[in-house]
Scaffold this active site. Sequence first.
Site, PDB file in Angstrom:
ATOM      1  N   GLY A 160       0.790  -1.219   0.000  1.00 41.53           N
ATOM      2  CA  GLY A 160       0.000   0.000   0.000  1.00 41.53           C
ATOM      3  C   GLY A 160       0.823   1.268   0.000  1.00 41.53           C
ATOM      4  CB  CYS A 161      -0.271   4.740   0.788  1.00 37.31           C
ATOM      5  SG  CYS A 161      -1.776   4.757  -0.211  1.00 37.31           S
ATOM      6  CG  ASN A 162       2.858   1.246   4.360  1.00 41.85           C
ATOM      7  OD1 ASN A 162       1.658   1.014   4.318  1.00 41.85           O
ATOM      8  ND2 ASN A 162       3.756   0.277   4.388  1.00 41.85           N
TER       9      ASN A 162
END
Length: 376
Positions: A160-162
């Site tokens: 995901g975004c991390n």
Amino acid sequence: MTSVLQVDDPAVRGDRLPPESVLAGALPRIAGVGTAVPTFSYTQEELLGIFRIADPKIRSVFRSSAIDRRYLTLPPNGPDGNPRMESQGELIAKHKRQGIDLGGRALQECLKNADQTLADVRYLCCVSSTGLLTPGFSALLIRELGLPVGTSRLDVVGMGCNAGLNALTAVASWASAHPGQLALMVCVEACSAAYVFDGTMRTSVVNSLFGDGAAAAAIIAGPDPREAVQGPTVLRFASCIIPDAVDAMRYDWDDEAGKFSFFLDRDIPYVVGAHAETVLADLLADTGLRRSDIAHWVIHSGGKKVIDSMMVNLGITRHDVRHTSGVLRDYGNLSSGSFLFSYARLLEEGVARPGEYGVLMTMGPGSTIETALIRW
């Protein structure tokens, strides 16, 4: 959890970083970055019209997003003139097609900005959360661009975004272990290959937020014989996972739609914001640095509420997050590569000075906050 990348040279280490926080080895530097987006972009109003969204609640979500425009690869129109529903197979094909194009262009721009060539690449890490491919983008880009066949590679999928900072940890570690050799990280996110248009609020929140884009970073540790590496040094990393919020951001299979669907809990901005100070304290622990010593903040463009929550919990200003907010406005949430788009804008400003410190921060499923401390 904190991990440290350091060198014994006190000139590189910096006056405030004590010797005990240093691991012997060559410190990695960010030698250059590059970004790429699709050809076509759309305003939020244009998207409301294209998809003929009439529900006032959903229209309000689009209009209150603090996003002006996003770059997307929309589905083709059906016989009725409306965008037709794509199958999961078509979405995976879009993910692959767009990923190779966007990732390849971002990688080549990165090499140009770092004054490096395709032949110089020795390590390639590719990040993506918008589809599953085997082999992954690392192998596909090596073939497509003609990178050296001896290039070591890694694919980070589904984080995901991390994930951009998770990947940077791996790339920086490889670079430190191979001084003078070029390592690349490429975040490839064709977010429009993960859209479900079913008219529900759950999917509409996602559809109102994410955009397509790729970003790459070149990392080299130790002295560069051509003195081309002028970017900041990556000093250390710190992570924080919030197990109680493990389901707050997730990618589920939707039986009814016959495809994967992303879910965002409405409370996620407050959950990650509440833990931001904890992970920042871990990042700065034993360095002698205070929050006021951080001159530059590069934070993931997760959404308006996420940015506001980070400002409140970290005690930083609107000016500190100007690049984060600007990327959200002009591109939407670009998932794992968002922070590199913001970092590129910081470089374009030319305001970072030797000796100044910066914090990179991303957040995503887990729920997780990732951070890195850098020094120019």
